[in-house]
Design a protein around this motif. Structure first.
Motif, PDB file in Angstrom:
ATOM      1  N   GLU A 197       2.531   2.733   6.983  1.00 35.66           N
ATOM      2  CA  GLU A 197       1.665   2.560   5.831  1.00 35.66           C
ATOM      3  C   GLU A 197       2.343   3.176   4.616  1.00 35.66           C
ATOM      4  O   GLU A 197       3.219   4.037   4.754  1.00 35.66           O
ATOM      5  CB  GLU A 197       0.304   3.238   6.045  1.00 35.66           C
ATOM      6  CG  GLU A 197      -0.586   2.557   7.065  1.00 35.66           C
ATOM      7  CD  GLU A 197      -1.941   3.229   7.168  1.00 35.66           C
ATOM      8  OE1 GLU A 197      -2.023   4.443   6.845  1.00 35.66           O
ATOM      9  OE2 GLU A 197      -2.920   2.568   7.565  1.00 35.66           O
ATOM     10  N   GLU A 235       1.417   4.859   0.596  1.00 40.83           N
ATOM     11  CA  GLU A 235       0.324   5.463  -0.148  1.00 40.83           C
ATOM     12  C   GLU A 235       0.649   5.507  -1.632  1.00 40.83           C
ATOM     13  O   GLU A 235       1.772   5.875  -2.021  1.00 40.83           O
ATOM     14  CB  GLU A 235       0.055   6.873   0.353  1.00 40.83           C
ATOM     15  CG  GLU A 235      -1.093   7.577  -0.365  1.00 40.83           C
ATOM     16  CD  GLU A 235      -1.363   8.949   0.205  1.00 40.83           C
ATOM     17  OE1 GLU A 235      -1.799   9.833  -0.567  1.00 40.83           O
ATOM     18  OE2 GLU A 235      -1.144   9.147   1.414  1.00 40.83           O
ATOM     19  N   GLY A 245      -4.109   7.593  -4.287  1.00 36.35           N
ATOM     20  CA  GLY A 245      -4.334   7.968  -2.897  1.00 36.35           C
ATOM     21  C   GLY A 245      -4.659   6.793  -1.994  1.00 36.35           C
ATOM     22  O   GLY A 245      -4.888   6.965  -0.791  1.00 36.35           O
ATOM     23  N   GLU A 246      -4.660   5.583  -2.541  1.00 40.52           N
ATOM     24  CA  GLU A 246      -4.972   4.393  -1.756  1.00 40.52           C
ATOM     25  C   GLU A 246      -3.828   4.081  -0.809  1.00 40.52           C
ATOM     26  O   GLU A 246      -2.652   4.181  -1.171  1.00 40.52           O
ATOM     27  CB  GLU A 246      -5.229   3.211  -2.695  1.00 40.52           C
ATOM     28  CG  GLU A 246      -5.799   1.983  -2.012  1.00 40.52           C
ATOM     29  CD  GLU A 246      -6.129   0.881  -3.012  1.00 40.52           C
ATOM     30  OE1 GLU A 246      -6.645  -0.156  -2.570  1.00 40.52           O
ATOM     31  OE2 GLU A 246      -5.871   1.060  -4.211  1.00 40.52           O
ATOM     32  N   ARG A 247      -4.175   3.667   0.418  1.00 39.95           N
ATOM     33  CA  ARG A 247      -3.171   3.376   1.429  1.00 39.95           C
ATOM     34  C   ARG A 247      -3.153   1.881   1.763  1.00 39.95           C
ATOM     35  O   ARG A 247      -4.189   1.219   1.746  1.00 39.95           O
ATOM     36  CB  ARG A 247      -3.443   4.184   2.705  1.00 39.95           C
ATOM     37  CG  ARG A 247      -3.387   5.691   2.490  1.00 39.95           C
ATOM     38  CD  ARG A 247      -3.830   6.430   3.734  1.00 39.95           C
ATOM     39  NE  ARG A 247      -2.824   6.357   4.780  1.00 39.95           N
ATOM     40  CZ  ARG A 247      -1.826   7.223   4.928  1.00 39.95           C
ATOM     41  NH1 ARG A 247      -1.695   8.229   4.085  1.00 39.95           N
ATOM     42  NH2 ARG A 247      -0.974   7.092   5.926  1.00 39.95           N
TER      43      ARG A 247
END
Length: 465
Positions: free
Chosen positions: A129, A131, A136-138
């Motif tokens: 993933e 970020e 802070g969105e993944r």
């Protein structure tokens, strides 16, 4: 070295001594089929020494960085793995396992190795993933990769859209299209075709046996020929632009297809130059006049359709159902994987644009949301951004100054900066700063202005969609 200078240890840091040390290490490395970094700089230094010119030593930083690589386990592992892969494939070619009647373009082993590596890469991407450090969105990494030109489908669509834009510009300028094919001399081809009944059968080429040249050697030859052609174009003030596609013959020897555009007045001279340079080496060998250089004059329109097959064949075989390969007679949908494996094995770039605006700027502009940069960089810069944002490659070319405009005179360029930290070999690293800049007062009164692209205003999407 120290002994020859009466034990003076400080002399080892002298530029002349360091250059000599580099030369000895380079000789050892090249004996293992590894060319160290900055070797061309070393060769230039030797030429300057022979000619008695200034700058008869290499910069110390280049020597240090090269030596740091030569004592790095990771560097040697990467280089030797690559050499092993090509060596094994060279043996397959020499054994005629790569030819028309066996496995054209690349061996089964090379195809399996490339597929295996791509599968491993895919599994890695699926497990990772990323970020956004600001929000802070993944996100799943695989989703972002598949929305980029790393996705073969998107890469093909982008190339086709850009080719359509180039043809549109050529039609507007009344330029003439030329479809040129350049091939290598006989000694670069491991096999030759002989008529056996109704079929053409590949047999070992005795001209090739003497030097056993690889596909990489063939690519270097074609690059050298093209550099001489470009120099002749410049000497004769001939403006030529277009795109190059590299693909293999059935025996893995590369050849080039070039879709070029020039004005009608210079067409004949351009063709004459290309033919002369293409036939400069071994011009009298059998078949040279017929096969080493071919040129077809394109009618207005239809140029993109002519090259579309070559683009699809070299990426994913899209829309080639029912089409057969000219050399092997096999379906083109089946040969796409072999051609892709060939390019990956020999590290040969398949597509290259010539005398056209920078693709990096195009992609950076497409990452912007609909945000005007007119206030910062001027109206002409905004035209560049808008054309790229809309996927209008023809308008993008025009806004950047048109074909054959030198890079330093184009409306927009990507700004680069030196990274805060050097790389593992203590070299300063130039990286894309995410900014656009213009230094051309012809297009904007904002000379040398820089527009920062905030991360929140970028978007990830298919460049060719």
């Amino acid at each position: 070295m120290i002994t020859s200078h009466q034990g003076d240890r400080n002399r080892i840091f002298d530029e002349t001594v360091q250059t000599d040390i580099y030369g000895r290490l380079a000789e050892l490395a090249r004996g293992l089929h590894v060319t160290p970094e900055y070797y061309s700089s070393y060769q230039k230094t030797l030429r300057q020494r022979t000619q008695g010119k200034d700058h008869q030593t290499m910069p110390l930083r280049q020597v240090y960085a090269a030596v740091a690589r030569l004592i790095s386990r990771d560097y040697w592992l990467t280089k030797l793995r690559s050499h092993r892969t090509r060596w094994v494939e060279s043996l397959m070619i020499a054994a005629m396992d790569v030819c028309k009647q066996h496995q054209p373009y690349a061996s089964q082993q090379a195809i399996r190795a490339v597929k295996s590596q791509r599968l491993a890469n895919l599994r890695y991407l699926q497990a990772m993933e990323i970020e956004d450090t600001d929000s802070g969105e993944r996100f799943d990494l695989i989703d972002k990769v598949m929305a980029s030109i790393a996705n073969p489908e998107i890469r093909r669509m982008e190339l086709m859209a850009q080719m359509a834009g180039i043809e549109k510009v050529a039609l507007t300028r009344n330029d003439i299209g030329l479809f040129v094919t350049l091939t290598c001399p006989s000694k670069y081809h491991p096999t030759k075709l002989r008529q056996r009944g109704k079929d053409n059968i590949a047999v070992l080429n005795h001209r090739w046996k003497e030097a056993a040249l690889t596909p990489k050697d063939g690519q270097r030859y074609l690059v050298k020929v093209w550099s001489r052609i470009r120099a002749a174009f410049a000497d004769n003030d001939i403006a030529v632009y277009g795109v190059r596609v590299v693909e293999p013959h059935h025996d893995a020897t590369p050849h080039w297809h070039l879709l070029l555009f020039t004005d009608k007045a210079h067409r004949a001279k351009a063709v004459e130059i290309m033919r002369k340079k293409a036939l400069a080496e071994d011009p009298d060998e059998k078949g040279a006049q017929q096969h080493r250089f071919e040129c077809k004059h394109m009618n207005k329109g239809g140029a993109v359709g002519y090259i579309a097959k070559y683009i699809a064949k070299n990426i994913d075989g899209y829309a080639l159902e029912g089409e057969t390969d000219f050399e092997t007679g096999k379906p083109l949908t089946e040969t796409a994987a072999a051609v892709s494996a060939w390019a990956a094995t020999w590290r040969i770039p398949q597509f290259h644009f010539y005398q056209l605006p920078a693709k990096g700027v195009y992609r950076e502009c497409r990452r912007l949301r609909s945000l005007s940069i007119a206030d910062t960089l001027g109206e002409m810069a905004e035209k560049v951004r808008k054309a790229a944002d809309e996927g209008d490659f023809a308008a993008y070319i025009d806004a950047q100054g048109g074909p054959c405009t030198p890079r330093k005179e184009q409306t927009l360029r990507v700004a680069y900066k030196t990274a805060d930290e050097p790389n593992a070999y203590d070299e300063a690293v130039q990286k894309n700063s995410g900014d656009l800049c213009t230094t051309s007062p012809r297009y904007s009164h904002h000379e040398n202005a820089v527009k920062k692209i905030p991360a929140s205003e970028k978007r990830t999407r298919a460049s060719g969609s």
